[in-house]
Design an enzyme around this catalytic site. Structure first.
Site, mmCIF file in Angstrom:
data_model
loop_
_atom_site.group_PDB
_atom_site.id
_atom_site.type_symbol
_atom_site.label_atom_id
_atom_site.label_comp_id
_atom_site.label_asym_id
_atom_site.label_seq_id
_atom_site.Cartn_x
_atom_site.Cartn_y
_atom_site.Cartn_z
ATOM 1 N N ASN B 396 8.939 -8.815 -13.808
ATOM 2 C CA ASN B 396 10.372 -9.036 -13.895
ATOM 3 C C ASN B 396 10.771 -10.345 -13.210
ATOM 4 O OD1 ASN B 396 13.141 -8.981 -13.883
ATOM 5 N ND2 ASN B 396 13.352 -7.016 -12.871
ATOM 6 N N ASP B 397 10.706 -10.377 -11.891
ATOM 7 C CA ASP B 397 11.151 -11.564 -11.143
ATOM 8 C C ASP B 397 10.477 -12.855 -11.615
ATOM 9 O OD1 ASP B 397 12.869 -10.098 -9.612
ATOM 10 O OD2 ASP B 397 11.447 -9.801 -7.968
ATOM 11 N N VAL B 398 9.201 -12.765 -12.001
ATOM 12 C CA VAL B 398 8.466 -13.980 -12.357
ATOM 13 C C VAL B 398 8.899 -14.561 -13.703
ATOM 14 C CG1 VAL B 398 6.443 -13.347 -11.000
ATOM 15 C CG2 VAL B 398 6.541 -12.710 -13.406
#
Lengths: 136, 469
Positions: B396-398
């Site tokens: 997600n964050d990446v």
């Protein structure tokens, strides 16, 4: 000024210089005497420090060349080789006759052995996965 | 074996260790490298056992330790699942740390063997090196135990923070320095163990505020510490091999920590001071509850299968969620099916994906994904623009473009995988929760994004079934 005077003068100067040199040497010996053992003790440390710093540089350049895909096996291998500390445990156990030292040596050797066998084997398992998939 | 021969054997072992690391520059040379490492270790152990003056009883004790420890190590290494690799490595680090403490203790009670003085009258320089070895070893031990507990989910991965934490750590650090000075001045055994205990407490306190997803940094850092501990013991025992190996391992761990920090665009201090994700996560939740839910497009596995069957270029982005769901095997099956349909399939790996450096690569390798199909961030990022589908599974964050655009975001500046540039983006997620950094991902709400809600493994299995029809 005749030659004899000149020769005498030169000789006198040479003698003075000799006396000063002897004095300087004596002074050097008396002041440097306490430094000598410290220098001797510092020598192995400095040698190890040199080796240590050079090894840091070798490690730095070698590790930057490791492909990111193999960073996990890198940790496995470094883990295994850092257990070379077992050498210290063996020396502590095998030399001298302090039983406390033998006891700690045994513990150290056992823990390090877990790491040596575990580290190399788990790395081997990982690398086998990478090698086996050439054909896809 | 004469003394000089032992030293020569150590030199050979050092060179073999360097070659072991060198081999890891490519998978084809890596196995030989590992073999060099094993041979080097064998030479070091045998040469030490054959040294002049070794007592028979000592050799027997060491061999007993080798058999017991070797048995345990072999068992662990052959049984461990690759998903649990980070835990295993953390556990191994803790053992190196503890072994360093024990070896230092052995040297303390038997200094004659190492030529560093007599019991109760050890040289000052050796005491300094010894206390450093003990302190770093103990910190490595307790820090790794906490890292292990967090990775194994024996304790919550959430950062544990409290008021005055950093001051407490600073105080303990100063206490440690004072104890070391007192130890060097007196050479007292009580102080030796006090240093060990205080260092244990420090290692414990240093790691508890660090969150679960920061573990790649922690694990690499502890890797580095275990090397410095070995080097410290090497200085104490004036042993060339320990010093060289310690330096190699220390440097390696430090570089890995640096790479991991760069992958998150955070400084090592930011990670170590900890607490990341805790406050941010709380804030995001507070935001979310106040606002009405924004519409997202969600689809079925059949929809995804249909779109991917007609795609020419597919890039798969695996994250830690894939590892947790154990979806790597079925993911590879999906890749194979899509390749049969004529699609070009590749995998994109973010530097901090997973719980230790290179973790995702190992998991994909285990699932028989070809090495050539797996790419690092810099390599693959330009290709997203040409991709028909970006298949994000458990990450997600990446992928969050806020890292590029939103200066106020917690992840601003972090290098991301440009999945947004693909024609269609699939996100396999359990729900709408934000990632570790607590930042909402703008991509979820875009028109070309389709959410596939559910367990990563189940959803992928359903896609595989749909593709087989």
């Amino acid at each position: 000024m005749n030659p004899t005077d000149l020769a005498n003068q030169a000789q006198a100067t040479a003698e003075r210089a000799l006396a000063m040199a002897a004095q300087a040497r004596m002074m050097a010996e008396t002041t440097l005497a306490p430094v000598a053992p410290i220098a001797a003790a510092a020598e192995p440390f400095l040698m190890l420090l040199t080796i240590f710093l050079l090894a840091c540089f070798v490690g730095y350049y070698v590790v930057w060349n490791v492909t990111p895909a193999l960073h996990s096996p890198l940790m496995g291998v470094t883990n295994a080789i850092s257990s070379v500390i077992i050498v210290g445990a063996i020396l502590a156990t095998g030399l001298g006759d302090s039983w406390i030292a033998k006891f700690f040596g045994f513990l150290g050797a056992t823990l390090a052995a877990v790491n040596i066998f575990g580290g190399f084997l788990v790395t081997r398992r990982m690398l086998a996965m990478f090698a086996g998939k050439k054909k896809g | 074996m004469a003394q000089s021969l032992t030293t020569f054997a150590y030199l050979i072992a050092s060179v073999l260790f360097i070659l072991a690391l060198r081999g890891l520059s490519h998978p084809t040379t890596s196995r030989r490298g590992n073999l060099y490492g094993m041979v080097g270790m064998g030479i070091a152990i045998v040469a030490t056992l054959l040294r002049p003056g070794m007592e028979f009883s000592g050799i027997v004790i060491v061999l007993a330790g080798l058999v017991i420890g070797g048995g345990i190590g072999t068992y662990l290494a052959s049984r461990i699942q690759m998903t649990s690799l980070p835990q295993l490595v953390a556990a191994f680090h803790s053992l190196v740390g503890l072994a360093a403490v024990f070896v230092a203790a052995a040297a303390f009670y038997n200094p004659e063997s190492f030529g560093i003085g007599h019991a109760g009258a050890i040289h000052g320089g050796s005491l300094v090196e010894m206390s450093l070895g003990v302190a770093i070893g103990a910190i490595t031990f307790s820090g790794s135990v906490i890292a292990f507990a967090k990775l194994q989910a024996l304790m919550s991965g959430a950062p544990i923070t409290f008021k005055g934490q950093h001051w407490l750590n600073l105080g303990i650090g100063i206490l440690l320095v004072v104890l070391v000075i007192a130890f060097v001045a007196t050479g007292s055994g009580v102080l030796f163990w006090l240093i060990a205990i205080v260092a244990l407490a420090l290692g414990f306190l240093l790691i508890i505020p660090i969150g679960g997803a920061d573990m790649p940094v922690v694990v690499s850092m502890l890797n580095s510490y275990s090397g410095w501990a070995a080097a410290g013991i090497g200085f104490t025992l004036q042993n060339l091999l320990l010093v060289v190996t310690g330096a190699l391992v220390g440097a390696s761990g430090a570089i890995l920590s640096y790479i991991m920090c760069k992958g998150m665009n955070r400084s090592i201090f930011n990670v170590l001071l900890g607490g990341f994700g805790a406050e941010a996560g709380g804030a995001a939740k507070a935001d979310g509850s106040g606002q009405p839910a924004r519409p997202v497009k969600s689809g079925s596995p059949e929809d995804a299968a249909y779109i991917m069957r007609n795609a020419g270029k597919i890039i798969i982005v695996p994250g830690y969620g894939m590892a947790v769901a154990q979806a790597q095997q079925v993911l590879r099956e999906m890749g194979d099916l899509l390749k049969k349909e004529g699609a070009e399939v590749s995998y994109a790996i973010h530097p901090v994906a997973g719980r230790m450096p290179g973790h995702m690569n190992v998991l994909l390798a285990e699932a028989n994904v070809p090495y050539e199909e797996v790419h690092e961030l810099e390599e693959i990022n330009p290709e997203f623009a040409e991709a028909d589908v970006a298949f994000v599974i458990g990450a997600n964050d990446v992928t969050n473009p806020a890292a590029k655009t939103d200066k106020s975001s917690a992840i601003y500046g972090m290098p991301i995988l440009d999945v947004e540039k693909a024609k269609t983006v699939f996100f396999i997620k359990r729900g709408m929760a934000s990632g570790y950094a607590g930042v909402e991902n703008e991509l979820f709400f875009r028109d070309n994004t389709m959410m596939l809600f559910g367990d990563a493994k189940k959803v992928t299995q359903q896609i595989v079934q749909a593709l087989q029809k």
